[in-house]
Write a protein that holds these residues in place. Sequence first.
Motif, short mmCIF file in Angstrom:
data_model
loop_
_atom_site.label_atom_id
_atom_site.label_comp_id
_atom_site.label_asym_id
_atom_site.label_seq_id
_atom_site.Cartn_x
_atom_site.Cartn_y
_atom_site.Cartn_z
N GLU A 1 50.26 38.04 11.00
CA GLU A 1 48.85 37.31 11.40
C GLU A 1 47.78 38.01 11.62
O GLU A 1 46.64 37.56 11.01
N LEU A 2 47.64 39.05 12.29
CA LEU A 2 46.32 39.65 12.34
C LEU A 2 45.93 40.34 11.51
O LEU A 2 44.71 40.17 11.12
N LYS A 3 47.05 40.99 10.69
CA LYS A 3 46.47 41.60 9.35
C LYS A 3 45.96 40.58 8.50
O LYS A 3 44.88 40.91 7.58
N LYS B 1 41.94 40.16 6.89
CA LYS B 1 41.55 40.21 5.30
C LYS B 1 40.84 39.04 4.94
O LYS B 1 40.10 39.17 4.16
N TYR B 2 41.37 38.01 5.65
CA TYR B 2 40.95 36.43 5.03
C TYR B 2 39.94 35.96 6.11
O TYR B 2 39.49 34.97 5.95
N VAL C 1 47.85 27.25 7.99
CA VAL C 1 48.74 27.81 7.10
C VAL C 1 50.16 28.16 8.06
O VAL C 1 50.15 28.70 8.97
N ASP C 2 51.13 27.63 7.41
CA ASP C 2 52.37 27.70 8.14
C ASP C 2 53.19 28.73 7.24
O ASP C 2 53.37 28.74 5.95
N ALA D 1 50.05 25.22 3.32
CA ALA D 1 48.88 25.23 3.52
C ALA D 1 48.12 23.76 3.34
O ALA D 1 48.55 23.06 2.77
N ARG D 2 47.41 23.31 4.60
CA ARG D 2 46.80 22.01 4.71
C ARG D 2 45.55 22.17 5.38
O ARG D 2 45.21 23.09 5.98
N ASN D 3 44.69 21.11 5.01
CA ASN D 3 43.72 20.99 5.95
C ASN D 3 43.72 20.11 7.08
O ASN D 3 44.68 19.27 6.92
N TYR D 4 43.00 20.36 8.14
CA TYR D 4 43.16 19.85 9.32
C TYR D 4 41.86 19.57 9.96
O TYR D 4 41.30 20.57 10.54
#
Length: 56
Positions: free
Chosen positions: A49-51, A55-56, A26-27, A17-20
């Motif tokens: 991905e959709l789930k 959720k988040y 998230v990869d 995960a990183r900030n862009y």
Amino acid sequence: MCANFKKEIPEVKDLKARNYGSNAVVDVVLSIDKTLDFYEAHEVATEVELKKLQKY
């Protein structure tokens, strides 16, 4: 979205995960059943991905 998604959630092999800018990126590398063809594997990844987006 795959309406017939019945496979177990695949194993997560890698997660980064990183900030862009102001976004979080998230990869995720999944280990998916090797008997699935490309379309089916893509459907599994899309479902995961959709789930996570729901959720988040």
